[in-house]
Design a protein around this motif. Structure first.
Motif, PDB file in Angstrom:
ATOM      1  N   GLN A  13      56.396  29.550  10.637  1.00 16.18           N
ATOM      2  CA  GLN A  13      56.675  28.796   9.424  1.00 16.18           C
ATOM      3  C   GLN A  13      55.499  27.884   9.078  1.00 16.18           C
ATOM      4  OE1 GLN A  13      60.381  26.724  10.014  1.00 16.18           O
ATOM      5  NE2 GLN A  13      61.593  28.512   9.458  1.00 16.18           N
ATOM      6  N   PRO A  14      55.344  27.544   7.815  1.00 14.00           N
ATOM      7  CA  PRO A  14      54.302  26.581   7.439  1.00 14.00           C
ATOM      8  C   PRO A  14      54.428  25.296   8.249  1.00 14.00           C
ATOM      9  CG  PRO A  14      55.231  27.584   5.489  1.00 14.00           C
ATOM     10  CD  PRO A  14      56.082  28.057   6.644  1.00 14.00           C
ATOM     11  N   SER A  84      49.137  23.234  12.101  1.00 15.22           N
ATOM     12  CA  SER A  84      49.363  22.927  10.680  1.00 15.22           C
ATOM     13  C   SER A  84      49.099  24.150   9.813  1.00 15.22           C
ATOM     14  CB  SER A  84      48.462  21.770  10.241  1.00 15.22           C
ATOM     15  OG  SER A  84      48.712  20.609  11.012  1.00 15.22           O
ATOM     16  N   LYS A  86      49.187  27.170   7.246  1.00 13.30           N
ATOM     17  CA  LYS A  86      49.540  27.249   5.832  1.00 13.30           C
ATOM     18  C   LYS A  86      49.720  28.719   5.444  1.00 13.30           C
ATOM     19  CE  LYS A  86      46.422  23.349   4.910  1.00 13.30           C
ATOM     20  NZ  LYS A  86      45.242  22.896   4.123  1.00 13.30           N
ATOM     21  N   PRO A  87      50.452  28.979   4.385  1.00 14.51           N
ATOM     22  CA  PRO A  87      50.612  30.372   3.946  1.00 14.51           C
ATOM     23  C   PRO A  87      49.271  31.069   3.698  1.00 14.51           C
ATOM     24  CG  PRO A  87      52.227  28.990   2.859  1.00 14.51           C
ATOM     25  CD  PRO A  87      51.319  28.061   3.624  1.00 14.51           C
ATOM     26  N   GLU A  88      48.284  30.317   3.253  1.00 12.88           N
ATOM     27  CA  GLU A  88      46.976  30.918   2.991  1.00 12.88           C
ATOM     28  C   GLU A  88      46.219  31.287   4.270  1.00 12.88           C
ATOM     29  OE1 GLU A  88      48.188  28.053   1.725  1.00 12.88           O
ATOM     30  OE2 GLU A  88      46.582  26.538   1.531  1.00 12.88           O
ATOM     31  N   ASP A  89      46.746  30.921   5.419  1.00  9.97           N
ATOM     32  CA  ASP A  89      46.163  31.355   6.694  1.00  9.97           C
ATOM     33  C   ASP A  89      46.636  32.765   7.068  1.00  9.97           C
ATOM     34  OD1 ASP A  89      46.633  28.022   7.880  1.00  9.97           O
ATOM     35  OD2 ASP A  89      44.738  28.935   7.248  1.00  9.97           O
ATOM     36  N   THR A  90      47.565  33.295   6.316  1.00  7.99           N
ATOM     37  CA  THR A  90      48.062  34.640   6.591  1.00  7.99           C
ATOM     38  C   THR A  90      46.943  35.663   6.473  1.00  7.99           C
ATOM     39  OG1 THR A  90      50.304  34.126   5.833  1.00  7.99           O
ATOM     40  CG2 THR A  90      49.642  36.442   5.803  1.00  7.99           C
ATOM     41  N   VAL A 112      52.173  33.427   7.917  1.00  5.66           N
ATOM     42  CA  VAL A 112      52.723  32.081   7.772  1.00  5.66           C
ATOM     43  C   VAL A 112      53.631  32.087   6.552  1.00  5.66           C
ATOM     44  CG1 VAL A 112      52.218  29.630   7.572  1.00  5.66           C
ATOM     45  CG2 VAL A 112      50.585  31.150   8.719  1.00  5.66           C
ATOM     46  N   SER A 113      54.907  31.982   6.813  1.00  2.00           N
ATOM     47  CA  SER A 113      55.883  32.099   5.735  1.00  2.00           C
ATOM     48  C   SER A 113      57.186  31.442   6.135  1.00  2.00           C
ATOM     49  CB  SER A 113      56.133  33.571   5.404  1.00  2.00           C
ATOM     50  OG  SER A 113      57.155  33.706   4.427  1.00  2.00           O
ATOM     51  N   SER A 114      57.872  30.892   5.146  1.00  2.00           N
ATOM     52  CA  SER A 114      59.195  30.323   5.398  1.00  2.00           C
ATOM     53  C   SER A 114      60.286  31.356   5.117  1.00  2.00           C
ATOM     54  CB  SER A 114      59.401  29.070   4.550  1.00  2.00           C
ATOM     55  OG  SER A 114      59.189  29.351   3.185  1.00  2.00           O
TER      56      SER A 114
END
Length: 114
Positions: A13-14, A84, A86-90, A112-114
């Motif tokens: 998760q983020p 920490s 973030k979705p952009e780290d996917t 990285v996603s909720s």
């Protein structure tokens, strides 16, 4: 024959954390640097972090303060502690070792996603 095996990817998760590992098997002589790259869908592969044989580290601006690269020289293993997130780290994260040649791992998916 040199082989790099990455592990530690997954879904988080983020705000969460993951630790990637990359273990080298076979004999790699005169390692000068160990790197982590990543490639997101539709984007070019980018350098995330680097650690030299002397222990110097460099990070992409987007991960500074959140990611930490480290190395176990005895085990020829490099780690990437990611916090920490973030979705952009996917992305798919790749290990790269520079010695007399350049070696690449097969990649490990980080989502990285909720």
């Amino acid at each position: 024959q040199v082989r790099l095996v990455e592990s530690g990817g997954g879904l988080v998760q983020p705000g969460g954390s993951l630790r990637l590992s990359c273990a080298a098997s076979g004999s790699i002589f005169a390692i000068t640097a160990m790197n982590w790259y990543r490639q997101a869908p539709g984007k070019q592969r980018e350098l995330v972090a680097r650690i030299t044989s002397g222990g110097n580290t460099n990070y992409a601006d987007s991960v500074k303060g959140r990611f930490t690269i480290s190395r176990d020289a005895v085990k020829d293993t490099v780690y990437l502690q990611m916090t920490s997130l973030k979705p952009e780290d996917t992305a798919v994260y790749y290990c790269n070792v520079i010695s007399l040649a350049s070696y690449w791992g097969q990649g490990t998916q980080v989502t990285v996603s909720s």
